[in-house]
Write a protein that holds these residues in place. Structure first.
Motif, short mmCIF file in Angstrom:
data_model
loop_
_atom_site.label_atom_id
_atom_site.label_comp_id
_atom_site.label_asym_id
_atom_site.label_seq_id
_atom_site.Cartn_x
_atom_site.Cartn_y
_atom_site.Cartn_z
N LEU A 1 -2.88 3.75 -11.73
CA LEU A 1 -2.48 5.10 -11.37
C LEU A 1 -3.30 6.10 -12.17
CD1 LEU A 1 1.42 4.77 -11.50
CD2 LEU A 1 0.00 4.91 -9.45
N PRO A 2 -3.59 7.26 -11.60
CA PRO A 2 -4.24 8.31 -12.38
C PRO A 2 -3.30 8.81 -13.47
CG PRO A 2 -4.28 8.83 -10.02
CD PRO A 2 -3.38 7.64 -10.20
N GLY A 3 -3.87 9.15 -14.62
CA GLY A 3 -3.07 9.67 -15.72
C GLY A 3 -2.28 10.91 -15.33
N LEU A 4 -2.86 11.76 -14.47
CA LEU A 4 -2.15 12.96 -14.04
C LEU A 4 -0.88 12.62 -13.28
CD1 LEU A 4 -5.06 15.31 -12.91
CD2 LEU A 4 -3.58 15.56 -14.91
N ALA A 5 -0.91 11.52 -12.52
CA ALA A 5 0.30 11.11 -11.79
C ALA A 5 1.41 10.74 -12.76
CB ALA A 5 -0.01 9.94 -10.87
N LEU A 6 1.03 10.09 -13.86
CA LEU A 6 2.05 9.72 -14.85
C LEU A 6 2.55 10.94 -15.63
CD1 LEU A 6 0.55 6.38 -16.18
CD2 LEU A 6 2.53 6.69 -14.68
N GLN A 7 1.71 11.95 -15.77
CA GLN A 7 2.18 13.17 -16.44
C GLN A 7 3.14 13.94 -15.55
OE1 GLN A 7 -1.16 15.51 -17.77
NE2 GLN A 7 -1.95 13.86 -19.05
N ALA A 8 2.92 13.89 -14.24
CA ALA A 8 3.79 14.61 -13.30
C ALA A 8 5.14 13.93 -13.16
CB ALA A 8 3.11 14.71 -11.94
N HIS A 9 5.13 12.60 -13.11
CA HIS A 9 6.39 11.84 -12.99
C HIS A 9 6.14 10.44 -13.54
CE1 HIS A 9 10.13 10.21 -11.44
NE2 HIS A 9 9.43 9.16 -11.08
N ARG B 1 8.29 6.95 -14.66
CA ARG B 1 9.54 6.21 -14.83
C ARG B 1 9.59 5.66 -16.24
NH1 ARG B 1 12.19 3.50 -9.96
NH2 ARG B 1 13.03 2.29 -11.69
N PRO B 2 10.74 5.75 -16.89
CA PRO B 2 10.86 5.25 -18.26
C PRO B 2 10.88 3.72 -18.34
CG PRO B 2 12.97 6.08 -17.50
CD PRO B 2 11.97 6.41 -16.43
N ASP B 3 11.07 3.05 -17.20
CA ASP B 3 11.17 1.60 -17.23
C ASP B 3 9.88 0.87 -16.85
OD1 ASP B 3 11.40 2.57 -14.65
OD2 ASP B 3 13.00 1.20 -14.05
N ILE B 4 8.75 1.59 -16.88
CA ILE B 4 7.46 0.92 -16.67
C ILE B 4 6.62 1.09 -17.94
CG2 ILE B 4 7.47 1.28 -14.17
CD1 ILE B 4 5.26 3.43 -14.71
N HIS B 5 5.68 0.21 -18.11
CA HIS B 5 4.76 0.29 -19.24
C HIS B 5 3.39 0.65 -18.70
CE1 HIS B 5 2.75 -0.61 -23.00
NE2 HIS B 5 1.89 -1.32 -22.31
N ALA B 6 2.75 1.64 -19.29
CA ALA B 6 1.42 2.05 -18.86
C ALA B 6 0.43 1.85 -20.00
CB ALA B 6 1.44 3.52 -18.45
N THR B 7 -0.71 1.30 -19.68
CA THR B 7 -1.80 1.10 -20.63
C THR B 7 -3.02 1.85 -20.13
OG1 THR B 7 -0.97 -1.11 -21.16
CG2 THR B 7 -3.25 -0.63 -21.74
N GLU B 8 -3.58 2.71 -20.98
CA GLU B 8 -4.75 3.46 -20.57
C GLU B 8 -5.96 2.54 -20.51
OE1 GLU B 8 -7.41 7.35 -21.86
OE2 GLU B 8 -5.69 6.78 -23.07
N LEU B 9 -6.69 2.63 -19.40
CA LEU B 9 -7.93 1.87 -19.24
C LEU B 9 -9.07 2.81 -19.63
CD1 LEU B 9 -7.15 0.29 -15.74
CD2 LEU B 9 -6.81 -0.73 -18.01
N HIS C 1 0.85 -1.19 0.00
CA HIS C 1 0.00 0.00 0.00
C HIS C 1 0.88 1.24 0.00
CE1 HIS C 1 -3.71 -2.18 1.09
NE2 HIS C 1 -2.87 -2.98 1.71
N SER C 2 0.57 2.20 -0.87
CA SER C 2 1.28 3.47 -0.87
C SER C 2 0.44 4.50 -1.62
CB SER C 2 2.65 3.36 -1.54
OG SER C 2 3.29 4.62 -1.52
N ASP C 3 0.40 5.71 -1.07
CA ASP C 3 -0.24 6.84 -1.75
C ASP C 3 0.77 7.62 -2.58
OD1 ASP C 3 -2.73 6.30 -0.74
OD2 ASP C 3 -2.50 7.62 0.99
N ASP C 4 2.03 7.25 -2.50
CA ASP C 4 3.11 7.95 -3.21
C ASP C 4 3.27 7.33 -4.59
OD1 ASP C 4 5.70 8.66 -4.24
OD2 ASP C 4 6.28 9.24 -2.20
N MET C 5 2.91 8.08 -5.63
CA MET C 5 2.91 7.55 -6.99
C MET C 5 4.32 7.18 -7.48
SD MET C 5 -0.21 7.47 -7.55
CE MET C 5 -1.67 8.16 -6.81
N VAL C 6 5.35 7.86 -6.96
CA VAL C 6 6.72 7.53 -7.34
C VAL C 6 7.09 6.18 -6.73
CG1 VAL C 6 9.13 8.25 -7.19
CG2 VAL C 6 7.34 9.96 -7.60
N VAL C 7 6.71 5.96 -5.47
CA VAL C 7 6.98 4.68 -4.81
C VAL C 7 6.25 3.55 -5.53
CG1 VAL C 7 6.58 3.35 -2.69
CG2 VAL C 7 7.46 5.69 -2.55
#
Length: 101
Positions: A47-55, A57-65, A27-33
């Protein structure tokens, strides 16, 4: 991975809709963690899309739901009438809403 109670409720609802129950071990509320745990192979997360826009990581893959309903609240200070700037921001946010299907 789960976050706050509201985020965890949303995650559980998404998984229920997809036909399974998630096994939440962190459990974590810290999007970087959260992104760091995903990058380390410790699991997956929503994760919220805004969290990914703010920070992001280049080594994760994100898929929009797509097609999901989300509630967003605007908190203002004091009683109405709101100052002109607050009224303008709320009107802009309201105008940007895409109605749920």
């Amino acid at each position: 991975m789960g976050g706050c109670d509201s985020c965890q409720d949303e995650l559980n609802a998404l998984c229920r809709h997809a036909g399974f129950t998630p096994r939440i071990t962190s459990h974590s509320d810290d999007m970087v963690v959260v992104q760091s745990l995903v990058a380390a192979g410790a699991g997956v997360a929503t994760l919220p899309g805004l969290a990914l826009q703010a920070h992001r990581r280049p080594d994760i893959h994100a898929t929009e739901l797509t097609g999901l309903h989300r509630q967003i609240y605007a908190a203002t200070f004091g009683d109405p009438p709101d100052p002109t700037a607050v009224t303008a921001v709320l009107a802009t946010l309201t105008g940007a809403i895409t109605p749920a299907n």
